[in-house]
Design an enzyme around this catalytic site. Structure first.
Site, PDB file in Angstrom:
ATOM      1  N   THR A 198       0.875  -1.177   0.000  1.00  0.00           N
ATOM      2  CA  THR A 198       0.000   0.000   0.000  1.00  0.00           C
ATOM      3  C   THR A 198       0.915   1.230   0.000  1.00  0.00           C
ATOM      4  O   THR A 198       2.143   1.094  -0.061  1.00  0.00           O
ATOM      5  CB  THR A 198      -0.871   0.029   1.265  1.00  0.00           C
ATOM      6  N   GLU A 249      -3.659  -1.244   8.179  1.00  0.00           N
ATOM      7  CA  GLU A 249      -3.747   0.197   7.984  1.00  0.00           C
ATOM      8  C   GLU A 249      -3.456   0.767   9.364  1.00  0.00           C
ATOM      9  O   GLU A 249      -4.110   0.384  10.338  1.00  0.00           O
ATOM     10  CB  GLU A 249      -5.146   0.588   7.506  1.00  0.00           C
ATOM     11  N   THR A 283      -2.043  -3.224  19.510  1.00  0.00           N
ATOM     12  CA  THR A 283      -1.548  -1.897  19.890  1.00  0.00           C
ATOM     13  C   THR A 283      -2.122  -1.475  21.232  1.00  0.00           C
ATOM     14  O   THR A 283      -3.227  -1.915  21.606  1.00  0.00           O
ATOM     15  CB  THR A 283      -1.946  -0.860  18.819  1.00  0.00           C
ATOM     16  N   ASP A 284      -1.418  -0.578  21.918  1.00  0.00           N
ATOM     17  CA  ASP A 284      -1.947  -0.064  23.196  1.00  0.00           C
ATOM     18  C   ASP A 284      -3.196   0.795  22.973  1.00  0.00           C
ATOM     19  O   ASP A 284      -3.945   1.057  23.908  1.00  0.00           O
ATOM     20  CB  ASP A 284      -0.881   0.729  23.956  1.00  0.00           C
ATOM     21  N   GLU A 285      -3.421   1.239  21.723  1.00  0.00           N
ATOM     22  CA  GLU A 285      -4.584   2.111  21.470  1.00  0.00           C
ATOM     23  C   GLU A 285      -5.907   1.389  21.684  1.00  0.00           C
ATOM     24  O   GLU A 285      -6.952   2.032  21.802  1.00  0.00           O
ATOM     25  CB  GLU A 285      -4.532   2.707  20.057  1.00  0.00           C
ATOM     26  N   TYR A 322      -9.454   3.402  13.615  1.00  0.00           N
ATOM     27  CA  TYR A 322      -8.235   2.571  13.595  1.00  0.00           C
ATOM     28  C   TYR A 322      -8.200   1.648  14.810  1.00  0.00           C
ATOM     29  O   TYR A 322      -8.080   0.424  14.684  1.00  0.00           O
ATOM     30  CB  TYR A 322      -6.971   3.449  13.560  1.00  0.00           C
ATOM     31  N   SER A 374     -10.763  -1.060  14.884  1.00  0.00           N
ATOM     32  CA  SER A 374     -10.487  -2.189  13.981  1.00  0.00           C
ATOM     33  C   SER A 374      -9.381  -3.075  14.555  1.00  0.00           C
ATOM     34  O   SER A 374      -9.415  -4.297  14.428  1.00  0.00           O
ATOM     35  CB  SER A 374     -10.119  -1.689  12.578  1.00  0.00           C
ATOM     36  N   LYS A 375      -8.399  -2.464  15.230  1.00  0.00           N
ATOM     37  CA  LYS A 375      -7.339  -3.266  15.856  1.00  0.00           C
ATOM     38  C   LYS A 375      -7.906  -4.059  17.044  1.00  0.00           C
ATOM     39  O   LYS A 375      -7.509  -5.205  17.276  1.00  0.00           O
ATOM     40  CB  LYS A 375      -6.190  -2.363  16.330  1.00  0.00           C
ATOM     41  N   LEU A 381       3.964  11.372  13.670  1.00  0.00           N
ATOM     42  CA  LEU A 381       4.502  12.612  14.233  1.00  0.00           C
ATOM     43  C   LEU A 381       6.025  12.773  14.072  1.00  0.00           C
ATOM     44  O   LEU A 381       6.483  13.788  13.529  1.00  0.00           O
ATOM     45  CB  LEU A 381       4.121  12.726  15.713  1.00  0.00           C
TER      46      LEU A 381
HETATM   47  P1  NAD Z   1       2.919   0.699   8.462  1.00  0.00           P
HETATM   48  O1  NAD Z   1       1.709   1.441   8.037  1.00  0.00           O
HETATM   49  O2  NAD Z   1       4.244   1.364   8.394  1.00  0.00           O
HETATM   50  O3  NAD Z   1       3.054  -0.640   7.596  1.00  0.00           O
HETATM   51  C1  NAD Z   1       1.947  -1.450   7.308  1.00  0.00           C
HETATM   52  C2  NAD Z   1       2.391  -2.473   6.275  1.00  0.00           C
HETATM   53  O4  NAD Z   1       1.290  -3.364   6.035  1.00  0.00           O
HETATM   54  C3  NAD Z   1       2.772  -1.864   4.917  1.00  0.00           C
HETATM   55  O5  NAD Z   1       3.936  -2.472   4.426  1.00  0.00           O
HETATM   56  C4  NAD Z   1       1.581  -2.178   4.026  1.00  0.00           C
HETATM   57  O6  NAD Z   1       1.916  -2.293   2.659  1.00  0.00           O
HETATM   58  C5  NAD Z   1       1.136  -3.503   4.614  1.00  0.00           C
HETATM   59  N1  NAD Z   1      -0.282  -3.793   4.356  1.00  0.00           N
HETATM   60  C6  NAD Z   1      -1.340  -2.966   4.532  1.00  0.00           C
HETATM   61  N2  NAD Z   1      -2.471  -3.583   4.157  1.00  0.00           N
HETATM   62  C7  NAD Z   1      -2.118  -4.843   3.764  1.00  0.00           C
HETATM   63  C8  NAD Z   1      -2.846  -5.979   3.303  1.00  0.00           C
HETATM   64  N3  NAD Z   1      -4.193  -5.937   3.142  1.00  0.00           N
HETATM   65  N4  NAD Z   1      -2.175  -7.097   3.003  1.00  0.00           N
HETATM   66  C9  NAD Z   1      -0.806  -7.140   3.127  1.00  0.00           C
HETATM   67  N5  NAD Z   1      -0.078  -6.104   3.558  1.00  0.00           N
HETATM   68  C10 NAD Z   1      -0.720  -4.977   3.881  1.00  0.00           C
HETATM   69  O7  NAD Z   1       2.607   0.173   9.929  1.00  0.00           O
HETATM   70  P2  NAD Z   1       3.593   0.013  11.169  1.00  0.00           P
HETATM   71  O8  NAD Z   1       3.689   1.309  11.886  1.00  0.00           O
HETATM   72  O9  NAD Z   1       4.813  -0.698  10.733  1.00  0.00           O
HETATM   73  O10 NAD Z   1       2.711  -0.970  12.080  1.00  0.00           O
HETATM   74  C11 NAD Z   1       2.819  -2.374  11.947  1.00  0.00           C
HETATM   75  C12 NAD Z   1       1.847  -3.044  12.919  1.00  0.00           C
HETATM   76  O11 NAD Z   1       2.159  -2.641  14.258  1.00  0.00           O
HETATM   77  C13 NAD Z   1       0.393  -2.639  12.704  1.00  0.00           C
HETATM   78  O12 NAD Z   1      -0.393  -3.786  12.927  1.00  0.00           O
HETATM   79  C14 NAD Z   1       0.134  -1.586  13.772  1.00  0.00           C
HETATM   80  O13 NAD Z   1      -1.227  -1.575  14.139  1.00  0.00           O
HETATM   81  C15 NAD Z   1       1.005  -2.102  14.891  1.00  0.00           C
HETATM   82  N6  NAD Z   1       1.515  -1.101  15.849  1.00  0.00           N
HETATM   83  C16 NAD Z   1       2.112   0.045  15.385  1.00  0.00           C
HETATM   84  C17 NAD Z   1       2.655   0.945  16.302  1.00  0.00           C
HETATM   85  C18 NAD Z   1       3.352   2.205  15.835  1.00  0.00           C
HETATM   86  O14 NAD Z   1       3.701   3.042  16.663  1.00  0.00           O
HETATM   87  N7  NAD Z   1       3.598   2.392  14.536  1.00  0.00           N
HETATM   88  C19 NAD Z   1       2.575   0.677  17.675  1.00  0.00           C
HETATM   89  C20 NAD Z   1       1.938  -0.495  18.111  1.00  0.00           C
HETATM   90  C21 NAD Z   1       1.430  -1.383  17.181  1.00  0.00           C
HETATM   91  O1  DAU Z   2       0.163   3.852  20.427  1.00  0.00           O
HETATM   92  C1  DAU Z   2       0.425   3.050  19.322  1.00  0.00           C
HETATM   93  C2  DAU Z   2      -0.055   3.733  18.058  1.00  0.00           C
HETATM   94  O2  DAU Z   2       0.829   4.836  17.825  1.00  0.00           O
HETATM   95  C3  DAU Z   2      -0.094   2.801  16.855  1.00  0.00           C
HETATM   96  O3  DAU Z   2      -1.044   1.793  17.087  1.00  0.00           O
HETATM   97  C4  DAU Z   2      -0.437   3.580  15.582  1.00  0.00           C
HETATM   98  O4  DAU Z   2      -0.339   2.718  14.453  1.00  0.00           O
HETATM   99  C5  DAU Z   2       0.552   4.723  15.421  1.00  0.00           C
HETATM  100  O5  DAU Z   2       0.182   5.492  14.297  1.00  0.00           O
HETATM  101  C6  DAU Z   2       0.578   5.599  16.676  1.00  0.00           C
HETATM  102  O6  DAU Z   2      -0.666   6.330  16.826  1.00  0.00           O
HETATM  103  P1  DAU Z   2      -0.717   7.878  17.242  1.00  0.00           P
HETATM  104  O7  DAU Z   2      -1.984   8.435  16.756  1.00  0.00           O
HETATM  105  O8  DAU Z   2      -0.385   8.049  18.671  1.00  0.00           O
HETATM  106  O9  DAU Z   2       0.563   8.398  16.367  1.00  0.00           O
HETATM  107  P2  DAU Z   2       0.774   9.722  15.508  1.00  0.00           P
HETATM  108  O10 DAU Z   2       2.220   9.766  15.147  1.00  0.00           O
HETATM  109  O11 DAU Z   2      -0.230   9.865  14.432  1.00  0.00           O
HETATM  110  O12 DAU Z   2       0.498  10.875  16.577  1.00  0.00           O
HETATM  111  C7  DAU Z   2       1.271  10.979  17.774  1.00  0.00           C
HETATM  112  C8  DAU Z   2       0.724  12.136  18.571  1.00  0.00           C
HETATM  113  O13 DAU Z   2       1.045  13.348  17.878  1.00  0.00           O
HETATM  114  C9  DAU Z   2      -0.775  12.148  18.723  1.00  0.00           C
HETATM  115  O14 DAU Z   2      -1.116  12.694  19.989  1.00  0.00           O
HETATM  116  C10 DAU Z   2      -1.263  13.081  17.617  1.00  0.00           C
HETATM  117  C11 DAU Z   2      -0.139  14.076  17.516  1.00  0.00           C
HETATM  118  N1  DAU Z   2       0.128  14.638  16.176  1.00  0.00           N
HETATM  119  C12 DAU Z   2       0.277  13.785  15.134  1.00  0.00           C
HETATM  120  C13 DAU Z   2       0.549  14.263  13.872  1.00  0.00           C
HETATM  121  C14 DAU Z   2       0.697  13.320  12.702  1.00  0.00           C
HETATM  122  C15 DAU Z   2       0.270  16.021  16.015  1.00  0.00           C
HETATM  123  O15 DAU Z   2       0.150  16.795  16.985  1.00  0.00           O
HETATM  124  N2  DAU Z   2       0.527  16.490  14.759  1.00  0.00           N
HETATM  125  C16 DAU Z   2       0.661  15.666  13.673  1.00  0.00           C
HETATM  126  O16 DAU Z   2       0.865  16.182  12.538  1.00  0.00           O
END
Ligand code: NAD
Ligand code: DAU
Length: 339
Positions: free
Chosen positions: A38, A85, A126-128, A151, A154-155, A191
């Site tokens: 994606t 996603e 996720t902790d969310e 989001y 769905s998680k 962020l």
């Molecule tokens: P990301 O958005 O960077 O990557 C998601 C990946 O999944 C991409 O490579 C995308 O191409 C792939 N993908 C999406 N839809 C797909 C599908 N239908 N089939 C196959 N592949 C698909 O996400 P991330 O930040 O690396 O997060 C990875 C996992 O960890 C997620 O499940 C997210 O909920 C979880 N998570 C993320 C965080 C965070 O801070 N980023 C924290 C806790 C948990």
């Molecule tokens: O807690 C785990 C989660 O952390 C994961 O499950 C999600 O996949 C990941 O995206 C992340 O979610 P957040 O919503 O916390 O992350 P984000 O980086 O989008 O935002 C972090 C904080 O910063 C949040 O309080 C919103 C704020 N923010 C975010 C953006 C993108 C801003 O103030 N400005 C911004 O432009």
């Protein structure tokens, strides 16, 4: 060599860091990476391991039953589901892809794993899913789930589906719930990479609301190590939290980034708040620490500096994302746009 582990979503931020770490540290492990590519999936995140004989990339959708069944039937020793996603703001714009990938995709993997008796399954949750905290307290694994965004809902649905499969079918699954990750290869919609890449170009950084929302930051490699510890040693049916013990308000974090990059506070731009914005996340990690001996190793101060440096050192990676070059590459490679 045992059968490969099927990793999904390995071209994203956390999955690509996990794959690199496991190929480096676990010489007996081979991996298949199923990724739909994606907008968030980028083959450039794994060019350095693309030719590793213990690694194979498969372009496909986790919600596609035919593709998933074929892969699982060919023999895998376990499944680690990263694919999702993952961006809250996008889920507020359109929850459709979140329902399909995060819920239907998880169901598709679970059904194939059951059908072919895969002995181990890890769901990256996720902790969310816990919702939002007040000024004090921590999320434990016993905290009731109360997701607030499409989001996180769905998680949570996927997380609970895994629980139900364990309970109903004796399915051998474990779940991790981690806090906010940061580190290299994170798509600059989140962020930290958004703010770094804006500040590099002397562009303003959009702080939502009053900037007092708190997140607990963990380095992506510490999360990857937690996932591996839970995959290897976690008890079936159990959930394990992970977090970095690094709570910061968004404004504190923004000031740290301005300091590291030597940019003025005038680049801070307060913008309209995210609808339903969770106020605070903080994680109690005592279960994973006591049971599995895992602890975060990377200090936030060092990890953040290293992360800023990584973005400064990788202008081509950033340019590829900004111009969508990698999507054009997929189009050439696969004959269609990837998003
Ligand atoms: P990301 O958005 O960077 O990557 C998601 C990946 O999944 C991409 O490579 C995308 O191409 C792939 N993908 C999406 N839809 C797909 C599908 N239908 N089939 C196959 N592949 C698909 O996400 P991330 O930040 O690396 O997060 C990875 C996992 O960890 C997620 O499940 C997210 O909920 C979880 N998570 C993320 C965080 C965070 O801070 N980023 C924290 C806790 C948990
Ligand atoms: O807690 C785990 C989660 O952390 C994961 O499950 C999600 O996949 C990941 O995206 C992340 O979610 P957040 O919503 O916390 O992350 P984000 O980086 O989008 O935002 C972090 C904080 O910063 C949040 O309080 C919103 C704020 N923010 C975010 C953006 C993108 C801003 O103030 N400005 C911004 O432009």
């Amino acid at each position: 060599m045992p059968a490969p582990i099927l990793v999904t979503g390995g071209c994203g931020f956390i999955g690509s860091n996990f794959i690199r770490l496991i190929l480096e540290t676990e010489p007996e492990v081979s991996l298949i990476n199923l990724d739909q590519l994606t907008y968030a999936g980028n083959l450039a995140n794994l060019t350095d391991v693309a030719d590793n004989p213990r690694y194979r990339f498969v372009h496909g959708d986790i919600a596609d039953r035919t593709v998933v069944r074929q892969l699982v039937q060919s023999g895998v020793s376990g499944i680690i589901n990263f694919a999702a996603e993952s961006h809250v703001d996008r889920s507020i714009q359109d929850s459709g892809p979140f329902i399909r990938t995060n819920i239907v995709g998880t169901q598709t993997l679970l059904d194939a794993a059951r059908e072919f008796s895969v002995p181990r399954y890890l769901q990256v949750s996720t902790d969310e899913v816990y919702g939002s905290l007040g000024a004090s307290g921590f999320f434990t694994e016993e905290t009731p789930l109360a997701p607030n965004s499409p989001y996180s809902a769905s998680k949570a649905a996927a997380d609970l589906l895994v629980r139900a499969y364990v309970h109903t079918f004796n399915f051998p699954a474990v779940v991790t719930r981690c806090s906010n990750n940061y580190g290299p290869y994170q798509f600059p919609e989140k962020l930290i990479p958004l703010f770094i890449t804006n500040l590099q170009r002397d562009e303003s950084v959009p702080v939502y609301g009053d900037g007092q929302n708190v997140r607990d930051w963990i380095h992506v490699l510490d999360h990857a190590r937690a996932i591996w510890a839970v995959y290897r040693q976690g008890r079936v049916g159990e959930v394990y939290n992970a977090g970095g013990h690094s709570e910061k308000t968004n404004l504190e974090l923004t000031h740290l980034l301005l300091d590291i990059l030597g940019k003025p506070k005038t680049l801070i731009k307060y913008v309209k708040d995210r609808p339903g914005h969770d106020r605070r996340y903080a994680i109690d990690t005592s279960k994973i620490e006591k049971e599995l001996g895992w602890k975060p190793k990377v200090t936030f101060e060092q990890g953040l500096r290293d992360t800023v440096q990584w973005y400064l050192d990788h202008p081509d990676w950033i340019a590829g994302i900004r111009t969508g070059d990698y999507l054009k590459y997929y189009q050439k490679q696969y004959g269609q746009m990837a998003c």
